[in-house]
Design a protein around this motif. Structure first.
Motif, PDB file in Angstrom:
ATOM      1  N   ALA A 327       0.814  -1.221   0.000  1.00  0.00           N
ATOM      2  CA  ALA A 327       0.000   0.000   0.000  1.00  0.00           C
ATOM      3  C   ALA A 327       0.843   1.263   0.000  1.00  0.00           C
ATOM      4  N   THR A 328       2.001   1.218   0.671  1.00  0.00           N
ATOM      5  CA  THR A 328       2.866   2.400   0.731  1.00  0.00           C
ATOM      6  C   THR A 328       4.315   1.991   0.526  1.00  0.00           C
ATOM      7  N   PHE A 329       5.061   2.891  -0.079  1.00  0.00           N
ATOM      8  CA  PHE A 329       6.490   2.704  -0.285  1.00  0.00           C
ATOM      9  C   PHE A 329       7.252   3.891   0.290  1.00  0.00           C
ATOM     10  N   ASP A 330       8.428   3.631   0.811  1.00  0.00           N
ATOM     11  CA  ASP A 330       9.417   4.682   0.945  1.00  0.00           C
ATOM     12  C   ASP A 330      10.731   4.108   0.450  1.00  0.00           C
ATOM     13  N   LEU A 331      11.109   4.510  -0.760  1.00  0.00           N
ATOM     14  CA  LEU A 331      12.328   4.032  -1.402  1.00  0.00           C
ATOM     15  C   LEU A 331      13.422   5.072  -1.231  1.00  0.00           C
ATOM     16  N   TYR A 332      14.550   4.643  -0.748  1.00  0.00           N
ATOM     17  CA  TYR A 332      15.664   5.551  -0.475  1.00  0.00           C
ATOM     18  C   TYR A 332      16.002   6.351  -1.727  1.00  0.00           C
ATOM     19  N   SER A 333      16.103   7.663  -1.556  1.00  0.00           N
ATOM     20  CA  SER A 333      16.122   8.558  -2.721  1.00  0.00           C
ATOM     21  C   SER A 333      17.208   9.610  -2.626  1.00  0.00           C
ATOM     22  N   CYS A 334      18.419   9.208  -2.190  1.00  0.00           N
ATOM     23  CA  CYS A 334      19.510  10.177  -2.110  1.00  0.00           C
ATOM     24  C   CYS A 334      19.785  10.809  -3.472  1.00  0.00           C
ATOM     25  N   PHE A 335      19.561  10.043  -4.530  1.00  0.00           N
ATOM     26  CA  PHE A 335      19.672  10.473  -5.920  1.00  0.00           C
ATOM     27  C   PHE A 335      18.609   9.678  -6.691  1.00  0.00           C
ATOM     28  N   PRO A 336      18.327  10.043  -7.916  1.00  0.00           N
ATOM     29  CA  PRO A 336      17.299   9.287  -8.646  1.00  0.00           C
ATOM     30  C   PRO A 336      17.624   7.816  -8.848  1.00  0.00           C
ATOM     31  N   VAL A 337      18.887   7.461  -9.110  1.00  0.00           N
ATOM     32  CA  VAL A 337      19.193   6.099  -9.537  1.00  0.00           C
ATOM     33  C   VAL A 337      18.809   5.016  -8.525  1.00  0.00           C
ATOM     34  N   PRO A 338      18.908   5.218  -7.199  1.00  0.00           N
ATOM     35  CA  PRO A 338      18.445   4.152  -6.304  1.00  0.00           C
ATOM     36  C   PRO A 338      16.938   3.889  -6.417  1.00  0.00           C
ATOM     37  N   VAL A 339      16.168   4.937  -6.689  1.00  0.00           N
ATOM     38  CA  VAL A 339      14.722   4.764  -6.872  1.00  0.00           C
ATOM     39  C   VAL A 339      14.453   4.076  -8.201  1.00  0.00           C
ATOM     40  N   PHE A 340      15.089   4.562  -9.262  1.00  0.00           N
ATOM     41  CA  PHE A 340      14.933   3.925 -10.576  1.00  0.00           C
ATOM     42  C   PHE A 340      15.323   2.449 -10.518  1.00  0.00           C
ATOM     43  N   ASN A 341      16.353   2.136  -9.751  1.00  0.00           N
ATOM     44  CA  ASN A 341      16.835   0.762  -9.670  1.00  0.00           C
ATOM     45  C   ASN A 341      15.735  -0.186  -9.192  1.00  0.00           C
ATOM     46  N   ILE A 342      15.002   0.216  -8.153  1.00  0.00           N
ATOM     47  CA  ILE A 342      13.912  -0.617  -7.642  1.00  0.00           C
ATOM     48  C   ILE A 342      12.738  -0.610  -8.616  1.00  0.00           C
ATOM     49  N   CYS A 343      12.447   0.538  -9.177  1.00  0.00           N
ATOM     50  CA  CYS A 343      11.363   0.604 -10.162  1.00  0.00           C
ATOM     51  C   CYS A 343      11.656  -0.302 -11.353  1.00  0.00           C
ATOM     52  N   ASP A 344      12.874  -0.230 -11.867  1.00  0.00           N
ATOM     53  CA  ASP A 344      13.258  -1.064 -13.009  1.00  0.00           C
ATOM     54  C   ASP A 344      13.130  -2.545 -12.663  1.00  0.00           C
ATOM     55  N   GLY A 345      13.657  -2.912 -11.509  1.00  0.00           N
ATOM     56  CA  GLY A 345      13.717  -4.319 -11.150  1.00  0.00           C
ATOM     57  C   GLY A 345      12.400  -4.918 -10.715  1.00  0.00           C
ATOM     58  N   MET A 346      11.514  -4.081 -10.174  1.00  0.00           N
ATOM     59  CA  MET A 346      10.244  -4.589  -9.649  1.00  0.00           C
ATOM     60  C   MET A 346       9.055  -4.255 -10.540  1.00  0.00           C
ATOM     61  N   GLY A 347       9.288  -3.561 -11.649  1.00  0.00           N
ATOM     62  CA  GLY A 347       8.185  -3.218 -12.540  1.00  0.00           C
ATOM     63  C   GLY A 347       7.248  -2.179 -11.965  1.00  0.00           C
ATOM     64  N   ILE A 348       7.790  -1.262 -11.169  1.00  0.00           N
ATOM     65  CA  ILE A 348       6.994  -0.164 -10.596  1.00  0.00           C
ATOM     66  C   ILE A 348       7.138   1.055 -11.489  1.00  0.00           C
ATOM     67  N   ALA A 349       6.049   1.640 -11.900  1.00  0.00           N
ATOM     68  CA  ALA A 349       6.115   2.860 -12.708  1.00  0.00           C
ATOM     69  C   ALA A 349       6.613   4.009 -11.840  1.00  0.00           C
ATOM     70  N   PRO A 350       7.498   4.855 -12.366  1.00  0.00           N
ATOM     71  CA  PRO A 350       7.969   5.995 -11.567  1.00  0.00           C
ATOM     72  C   PRO A 350       6.837   6.905 -11.094  1.00  0.00           C
ATOM     73  N   ASP A 351       5.725   6.910 -11.821  1.00  0.00           N
ATOM     74  CA  ASP A 351       4.570   7.719 -11.408  1.00  0.00           C
ATOM     75  C   ASP A 351       3.471   6.855 -10.806  1.00  0.00           C
ATOM     76  N   ASP A 352       3.832   5.733 -10.193  1.00  0.00           N
ATOM     77  CA  ASP A 352       2.852   4.853  -9.547  1.00  0.00           C
ATOM     78  C   ASP A 352       1.973   5.677  -8.612  1.00  0.00           C
ATOM     79  N   PRO A 353       0.651   5.522  -8.719  1.00  0.00           N
ATOM     80  CA  PRO A 353      -0.249   6.352  -7.902  1.00  0.00           C
ATOM     81  C   PRO A 353      -0.097   6.144  -6.404  1.00  0.00           C
ATOM     82  N   ARG A 354       0.519   5.046  -5.987  1.00  0.00           N
ATOM     83  CA  ARG A 354       0.744   4.841  -4.555  1.00  0.00           C
ATOM     84  C   ARG A 354       1.822   5.771  -4.021  1.00  0.00           C
ATOM     85  N   GLY A 355       2.639   6.303  -4.919  1.00  0.00           N
ATOM     86  CA  GLY A 355       3.748   7.152  -4.505  1.00  0.00           C
ATOM     87  C   GLY A 355       4.946   6.328  -4.079  1.00  0.00           C
ATOM     88  N   LEU A 356       6.119   6.932  -4.102  1.00  0.00           N
ATOM     89  CA  LEU A 356       7.358   6.221  -3.801  1.00  0.00           C
ATOM     90  C   LEU A 356       8.038   6.730  -2.537  1.00  0.00           C
TER      91      LEU A 356
END
Length: 508
Positions: A327-356
């Motif tokens: 239901a909720t995510f908090d993905l470590y976001s010191c820079f974009p690439v750590p967030v993109f890394n999880i999105c890429d690997g887990m199939g999460i859209a960067p604009d997922d309506p649940r938020g990151l």
């Protein structure tokens, strides 16, 4: 559910913050900020605060930014025993005090570790906290009159050291890899290479990823920079949004100028019953995994960290859910690439309506070094209490996409499960690696790059591949190559590299 009385549960979370321009600004020390957050966590559990504080047998502190390196200094002074200084302000007398190693994975790692200690019967009530007062440190840096945070307290301390041995080497240091923005910029541009996007298009994607984070930060009372910003504001280079290192303007990197503290209180179900913690305040750790990535230059793909994705998958598997059930995510976001890394690997859209993010992310909520994810846990626990039966995921990153700790939280009671981190780590360790040629001579191609600026003087940093496929590091001050690095697209560009006693140098 009839749970084993040793089952660990999170029963309290707390946060504290102050900004220099706040009317009630007090110039709180790191100890005071942590104690304020810990005091809030004790109150948050809904039981008698004094009784709970007296029951704490273990305290663990996350290492502050200014004591996170071997040559780091605390200009306003520091406690000789940070965890016990905080405990003293709470009236707690723990048997065990821990000071954790460096890394943003620390808060979630400590929660998982001490939950396991509780499950094993070696602890009953544990309090974990961290804080940073970097904004105050800088505010008073040149002041004639300044506070003194020096404190000497008695008591044992399990100081685990800095733990950065695997993160730096002479080879990387002599080639300028001496700060997080520089190193992450190399990873970011490596990821861009795999997308096929040009520099401007990719910067747009980074801005689109982080603009929603600013909206969350703007409404968070603990945020260091609570300002909602547009994509254009984030990515347009101006005097106020200067280029830090390609491809990062200032607003796309973690904000280290903060005064923040956060804490989490764990105890056994038996202790929760004994201390009369209300059922509705209890949040259980359903999944937890801690993994480490391969050494930086040996990774086959510098733009991705498979260990972080495997950690997320492992934690979800342990919880018995899939990514769509979160239901909720908090993905470590010191820079974009750590967030993109999880999105890429887990199939999460960067604009997922649940938020990151639940906090607003490190560039906007704030992230001074090691304790950010304690705030993510605090927000997640609070959210889960308001969403009974739902699941919240915290992804905590440390080093240079080097370590990843994941926690999956829910109010649904669940028995403790030991993790499978050792088995999963074996998969990472057995994976393919890239060979590295430290003294490189001959023709090569640019795999990834960035530009650092010392006193306004640009120095290019290049990770390249030689004709034999091995990887090398190099710096350059060649004007033509610098121009390509800053204004063009050097990915795949041919260079000539030569080795010297002081490192490799290349030209176009």
């Amino acid at each position: 559910m009839d749970l084993d009385p040793h089952t660990p549960v999170v029963v309290g979370v707390g946060q504290a913050a102050e900004r220099i321009d706040d009317p009630g600004y007090r110039a709180m020390s790191p100890v005071e900020l942590a104690a304020a957050a810990a005091r809030a966590a004790l109150a948050d559990c809904g039981a008698n605060v004094g009784a709970v504080a007296a029951a704490v047998d273990t305290v663990a502190g996350v290492r502050q930014f200014e004591i996170s390196g071997p040559v780091a200094t605390a200009p306003l002074g520091r406690s000789n025993n940070y965890p016990r200084s905080v405990a003293n302000l709470l009236g707690a007398q723990p048997l065990r005090a821990i000071l954790e190693i460096v890394g943003g994975q620390g808060p979630q790692h400590l929660i998982s570790e001490l939950a396991a200690e509780i499950a094993a019967g070696r602890s009953d009530v544990a309090l974990i906290f961290g804080s940073d007062a970097t904004s105050t440190l800088r505010h008073f840096a040149k002041a004639e009159s300044k506070p003194d945070f020096t404190e000497t307290v008695d008591g044992d301390l399990e100081d685990r050291g800095h733990g950065i041995e695997k993160l730096i080497s002479r080879y990387t240091v002599i080639h300028g890899l001496t700060s997080a923005p520089i190193q992450y910029a190399l990873l970011e541009n490596a990821r861009r290479a795999g997308t096929g996007l040009g520099p401007a298009e990719y910067r747009q994607r980074m801005g689109e990823l982080f603009a929603p984070f600013t909206k969350i930060a703007a409404s968070n009372p603990f945020a260091a920079a609570p300002v909602e910003r547009t994509v254009d504001e984030l990515i347009t280079v101006t005097e106020a949004n200067r280029m830090i290192s390609e491809p990062y303007p200032r607003l796309l990197v973690a904000r280290d100028q903060v005064n923040q503290g956060a804490a989490a209180l764990l105890m056994s179900v038996g202790a929760a019953r004994r201390l009369r913690v209300p059922e509705e305040n209890r949040v259980y750790l359903h999944g937890h995994v801690d993994l480490e990535e391969q050494p930086l230059l040996e990774r086959p793909d510098l733009g991705h960290a498979p260990s972080a994705v495997l950690a997320v998958r492992g934690a979800l598997d342990m919880a018995g859910i899939g990514i769509d059930d979160v239901a909720t995510f908090d993905l470590y976001s010191c820079f974009p690439v750590p967030v993109f890394n999880i999105c890429d690997g887990m199939g999460i859209a960067p604009d997922d309506p649940r938020g990151l993010t639940l906090t607003g992310g490190l560039p906007f909520f704030g992230g001074a070094g090691n304790n950010y994810s304690m705030h993510a846990v605090a927000e997640t626990v609070t959210q889960m209490r308001g969403m009974p039966g739902q699941f919240g995921l915290v992804g905590a990153n440390g080093g240079i996409l080097s370590k990843y700790s994941v926690g999956v939280y829910s109010t649904t009671p669940a028995p403790w499960k030991p993790d499978r981190s050792a088995q999963l780590q074996a998969q990472i360790d057995a994976g393919p690696t890239a060979s590295v040629t430290e003294s490189a001579d001959g023709a090569g191609t640019v795999e990834t790059y960035t530009v650092r600026r010392d006193d306004g003087r640009p120095t290019g940093i290049i990770v390249g591949r030689l004709d034999d496929g091995s990887r090398f590091l190099s710096t350059t001050e060649d004007e033509n190559l610098i121009a390509l690095l800053t204004d063009g697209d050097p990915l795949g560009h041919e260079v000539l590299v030569r080795s010297f006693d002081y490192g490799n140098r290349c030209v176009s």
